[in-house]
Structure formats: structure tokens, C-alpha cells
Design a protein around this motif. Structure first.
Motif, mmCIF file in Angstrom:
data_model
loop_
_atom_site.group_PDB
_atom_site.id
_atom_site.type_symbol
_atom_site.label_atom_id
_atom_site.label_comp_id
_atom_site.label_asym_id
_atom_site.label_seq_id
_atom_site.Cartn_x
_atom_site.Cartn_y
_atom_site.Cartn_z
ATOM 1 N N MET A 392 21.939 -97.067 -36.783
ATOM 2 C CA MET A 392 22.150 -98.524 -36.770
ATOM 3 C C MET A 392 22.219 -99.084 -35.354
ATOM 4 S SD MET A 392 22.115 -101.223 -38.347
ATOM 5 C CE MET A 392 22.333 -101.305 -40.068
ATOM 6 N N ASP A 393 22.800 -98.329 -34.414
ATOM 7 C CA ASP A 393 22.886 -98.904 -33.063
ATOM 8 C C ASP A 393 21.496 -99.050 -32.442
ATOM 9 O OD1 ASP A 393 22.752 -96.161 -32.955
ATOM 10 O OD2 ASP A 393 23.890 -95.979 -31.096
ATOM 11 N N SER A 396 20.058 -102.235 -33.982
ATOM 12 C CA SER A 396 20.663 -103.451 -33.414
ATOM 13 C C SER A 396 20.094 -103.722 -32.030
ATOM 14 C CB SER A 396 22.177 -103.297 -33.262
ATOM 15 O OG SER A 396 22.734 -102.984 -34.480
ATOM 16 N N GLU A 397 19.914 -102.648 -31.270
ATOM 17 C CA GLU A 397 19.407 -102.810 -29.916
ATOM 18 C C GLU A 397 17.958 -103.314 -29.957
ATOM 19 O OE1 GLU A 397 17.333 -100.883 -26.431
ATOM 20 O OE2 GLU A 397 17.267 -100.201 -28.504
ATOM 21 N N GLN A 400 17.947 -106.979 -30.717
ATOM 22 C CA GLN A 400 18.315 -107.773 -29.538
ATOM 23 C C GLN A 400 17.134 -107.913 -28.575
ATOM 24 O OE1 GLN A 400 21.854 -106.215 -27.722
ATOM 25 N NE2 GLN A 400 21.688 -107.724 -26.067
#
Ligand code: 5AD
Ligand code: SF4
Length: 479
Positions: A392-393, A396-397, A400
Motif C-alpha cells: 500500500m505504501d 500511495s507514493e 502522489q
């Protein structure tokens, strides 16, 4: 199962597609006798989540409830009937509704006669309805996207039996004309041209919640738009999950291009449409858009990903190169066209290189606006079964990074309007400043501007004097 009347949804049934002709119902809407004055002295509160299809459905729901004698309130505490028209496109849309149901529960302590209803796409989901039945006893009535016209009977049944009613059809669906409607806008109107979706993109729940692709008859659509024009409406937006497929089920050739041409000829000042699937966006359509000044030069063209392998796994039916070629064809014929899109990041197993292709696509198309989402697994869809190795990180990155690029192009595109003139359909006073008006330009840019003798619904010439990332500021040009 607790006491009540149940017809539960089934995804197995919802995905069946037959060749059977769609039933088009033209009977005039009549309230069944016992439901006629059911709403007299009672108030309803309606909250709508999700897309324009839901907004338009809510206009029908308000039309029906008003015909029953209900009045609408914008205060939950004043309501005798609270209805949530819900969205299932991503998990966070569902979580919002479930949270809201939790918050609203306490209202029942003060008013034990208060009824709660839930409709829309979440009602079409097996798992959600099971969850509601088990954990949300405050919900009294659940109905789906196929049986909005049954609302009077269903409300009557729930009120009289004082038991829970669940009536959800999982079927291909029909076209029901002549339902009452209370339009939310006075100058801009939504017009359904078709319902449902047969594309079955592997991540998407819509084909399961809204049935098969089925078109309204062209005459019915044209009559509705003529009426809107006669009532003074300035803009119509033709609605469908995939408007390009309009008329295929009716055996029409070049159905959408033809419909668009006929709609434009009615002479309503502004015609928009959404959503177009890149797969069947025809050259005829481009020609019709280019030909008519009243078809707005703003196209929403969801790309989802810029990588052809990813697009294949998503079931999108076009490659990255084909999408770019379509973009080129549109721009060649409609040079002032603006583009918006939808993009999903973090689809199962998306690699950094594949994500780079999405960034490259944004560089190529320089979108004016993009709705960007992290992939959300939808139970019952093929993608939900894929094992996903993207943490997930990382997703998300990527989101962005994508949004930063989108913001850059939005700003860059907006700069082109500085000191130029645009035509704005006035929505009203700006939300932030009551000295300033706001509305949208033909290219679908949000314009905030000052001026004298301006009224809602006017189409005003505005000179752009300042540029922001997501909007433009201007001054009305005195005639
Ligand atoms: N996860 C994330 N985004 C989704 N969309 C549809 N289904 C999903 C999903 N499972 C996005 C697509 C579509 C828009 C309406 O919502 O980008 O075009
Ligand atoms: Fe969902 Fe694809 Fe249909 Fe759009 S075209 S509603 S993304 S299945």
C-alpha cells in the motif's frame, strides 16, 4: 434471519447477459391507491453518494416522494424517512456510508418511528446486504437500482408491517420511462441516454450493480431535451456508463454520433456527454462534435493506465498506442478540446515500469483534469481474485507522484487562457466569496469572475485575468 420481507441480491444472476430484447415501459406513472398520501405531513432527507447516475436517480426518487406528499428537509433530525443513495465503486465509498449509518443510528432513540432506507449500488451487493442485515438493524428498507419505481409500495409495506423490507433485483434490467422527476438544477440537466454496462472491466463492479447496457429510444431522449429547452434549460449532459455504445442494443449503426447530432440540432445552448469509453469512440463522433458549436469541446476519456499489458489485464480492449492515436485524432479535428480522465494506480502487480507508462501517458495527453484512484478490490470481480504484490505504501507514493504531474499540466493548460475570453454559464455566487460569480466555460474550466447585472443561468463573456491550478479568475466583458 430477522422478521421481514426479503428479496436479496445475487452477483451470479447479475452478471448474466442474454440476447433478449430489453423491455421499454412507457406506461404513465401512477401511485397505487394506499400509497397516495403516505407522505402528507412527513419529511424525508436524502443523501446521494457517487456518480452522476446516482444524482439522476435521486432526482427521480425526490420526484416520487414528492408525488406521495412528502416534503424534503436538509436536516436529518427533522426527517421521518432518511434515505441514502449509495455508491459501491471503491471500498472507501462504502465505508463512508457505513460510518454515516452508525452516526445516524442515535436519531432513532429520539424518534422511534424514523425509517432508514438504503438504495443505489451498495444495495446490489450480496456481501453488503448480508452485513446490513446482521450488523445494522437500524436499516428498515433496502432497494436496488432496478426497482426505484417500486419505492411507494416498498415504503408502504415497511411502514405498515413495521418489519424490514429488502427488495433487490439482480437482473439485466429494463428501461422505465415517465417516472416523476424533480430536477436539482434549473439551468443544467442530466439526461440518461442509456443504463448499465457490458464492458466488464476486470476491476469494476458497475456491470453487476447496474445491469446490462440498454438504451432509451432516441425519440424519448429528444422529446425530453426539447422540453428542457422549452423550460429554459441551458445545458444538458447525456449520461451513460459508456455513451459510445448508445443504440447498439437497438440495432442502430453509429447510434451515439447520430443521437448527438440530433440533440445538437434541438439548439439547446450547451450539450455535454459522459462517459466515453476509448474503445468505441468513433470518427463519426469526432466529426459531429467538431461540427456543432453547441457540443462542448471537453471530453472525459478514462485511460485507467498507460501500459498496454496492464490495460489488457484490466479488460480495457485498447492499447496505449490506440489511446494515443484516438487522442491525436480528436485534437486534430477539435483543437480547443480539453481532456479529463480517470486513472487507477496500484492495480494488482503493477510494476514501477508500468506505472511509468501511465506517467508518460499524462505527459502525452497533458490532461486538464484527472480523477485518480488507488485500486480497490471489489468482491465478485475477476481482479479481486488476483494475488497482489504491490504494498500500500508504494501505491500511495505512486498516487502522489501522479497527482503532482496532473497538477502541473492543469496549471500549464490554464495559463493558456490568460487575457483570453471564455463563455461562462453562470451557476451562481461563488461558495467562497459572495461578491464573485462562478460557473463553467465551454471547455469545462471552473471560472470565478466579477461583473454587474449577472444572473444564474446567464451565458456571459469573461476575460481571464488570473490563473490558478484548478480554476481561472476573470471579469465579465460589458456588452
Ligand atoms: N478501484 C479503483 N478505482 C476504480 N474505478 C472503478 N472501479 C475501481 C476500483 N475497483 C474507477 C475507474 C472508473 C472510475 C469511475 O472509478 O477509474 O473510470
Ligand atoms: Fe466499469 Fe469498465 Fe463499465 Fe466503466 S466501462 S462502468 S470502468 S466496467
Amino acid at each position: 434471519m430477522p422478521k421481514g420481507n426479503y428479496q436479496l441480491p445475487s452477483f451470479k444472476d447479475a452478471k448474466i447477459r442474454t440476447r433478449e430484447a430489453v423491455k421499454i415501459e412507457h406506461t404513465l406513472f401512477k401511485l397505487p391507491e394506499p400509497t397516495k398520501n403516505l407522505g402528507v405531513g412527513r419529511k424525508f432527507y436524502l443523501r446521494t453518494y457517487g456518480c452522476q447516475a446516482n444524482e439522476r436517480d435521486s432526482e427521480t426518487i425526490v420526484g416520487i416522494l414528492t408525488a406521495m406528499g412528502f416534503t424534503q428537509t436538509d436536516q436529518e433530525e427533522d426527517a421521518d424517512f432518511i434515505l441514502l443513495n449509495t455508491c459501491a465503486i471503491r471500498k472507501n465509498a462504502e465505508d463512508k456510508v457505513l460510518g454515516e449509518l452508525g452516526m445516524l443510528k442515535k436519531l432513532k432513540t429520539n424518534n422511534p418511528d424514523l425509517l432508514f432506507g438504503l438504495c443505489g449500488c451498495m444495495a446490489q451487493e450480496e456481501e453488503i446486504v448480508q452485513l446490513l442485515l446482521k450488523k445494522y438493524p437500524q436499516v428498515d428498507l433496502i432497494f436496488g437500482t432496478h426497482n426505484i419505481h417500486r419505492l411507494p409500495e416498498l415504503l408502504y409495506q415497511t411502514m405498515m408491517s413495521k418489519e424490514r423490507t429488502v427488495e433487490v433485483y439482480s437482473k439485466e434490467g429494463e428501461v422505465i420511462e415517465n417516472l416523476p422527476v424533480k430536477r436539482f438544477g434549473q439551468h443544467k440537466a442530466w439526461v440518461n441516454i442509456m443504463y448499465g454496462c457490458d464492458k466488464f472491466c476486470t476491476y469494476c463492479i458497475v456491470p453487476y450493480t447496474r445491469g446490462k447496457e440498454r438504451s432509451r429510444l432516441m425519440d424519448d431522449i429528444l422529446v425530453e431535451i426539447q422540453e428542457l429547452k422549452d423550460q429554459g434549460y441551458k445545458e444538458v449532459t447525456l449520461l451513460g456508463q459508456n455513451v459510445n455504445a448508445y443504440g447498439k442494443d437497438l440495432g442502430l449503426e453509429a447510434g451515439f454520433a447520430h443521437l448527438l447530432d440530433e440533440v445538437a440540432k434541438i439548439g439547446i445552448p450547451r450539450v455535454r456527454f459522459t462517459t466515453s469509453h476509448p474503445w468505441d469512440f468513433s470518427n463519426d463522433m469526432i466529426d459531429v462534435i467538431a461540427k456543432h458549436d453547441n457540443i462542448m469541446p471537453a471530453i472525459h476519456l478514462p485511460v485507467q493506465s498507460g501500459n498496454s499489458d496492464m490495460l489488457k489485464i484490466m479488460g480495457r480492449r485498447y492499447t496505449s498506442e490506440e489511446y494515443k492515436a484516438l487522442y491525436d485524432r480528436i485534437i486534430a479535428k477539435i483543437p480547443n478540446c480539453t481532456f479529463s480522465t480517470d486513472i487507477i494506480v496500484g492495480f494488482p502487480n503493477e510494476t514501477e515500469e508500468q506505472f511509468q507508462d501511465t506517467l508518460d501517458m499524462v505527459d502525452y495527453c497533458k490532461y486538464d483534469l484527472a480523477y485518480t484512484f488507488i485500486y480497490s478490490a471489489r468482491e465478485g470481480t475477476p481482479a479481486a481474485k488476483m494475488v497482489d504484490n504491490v504494498p500500500m505504501d508504494v501505491k500511495s507514493e505512486r498516487l502522489q507522484r501522479l497527482n503532482e504531474k496532473i497538477g502541473l499540466y492543469s496549471n500549464m493548460n490554464n495559463q493558456k487562457y490568460l487575457n483570453k475570453e471564455v463563455k461562462v454559464l453562470v451557476d451562481g455566487l461563488s461558495k467562497r466569496n459572495d461578491q464573485v460569480f462562478s460557473g463553467y466555460s465551454e471547455e469545462n474550466k471552473l471560472i470565478n469572475f466579477t461583473g454587474k447585472n449577472i444572473h444564474e443561468g446567464d451565458i456571459v463573456r469573461v476575460k481571464i485575468v488570473d490563473v490558478k491550478s484548478w480554476s481561472l479568475n476573470g471579469e465579465a466583458i460589458e456588452e
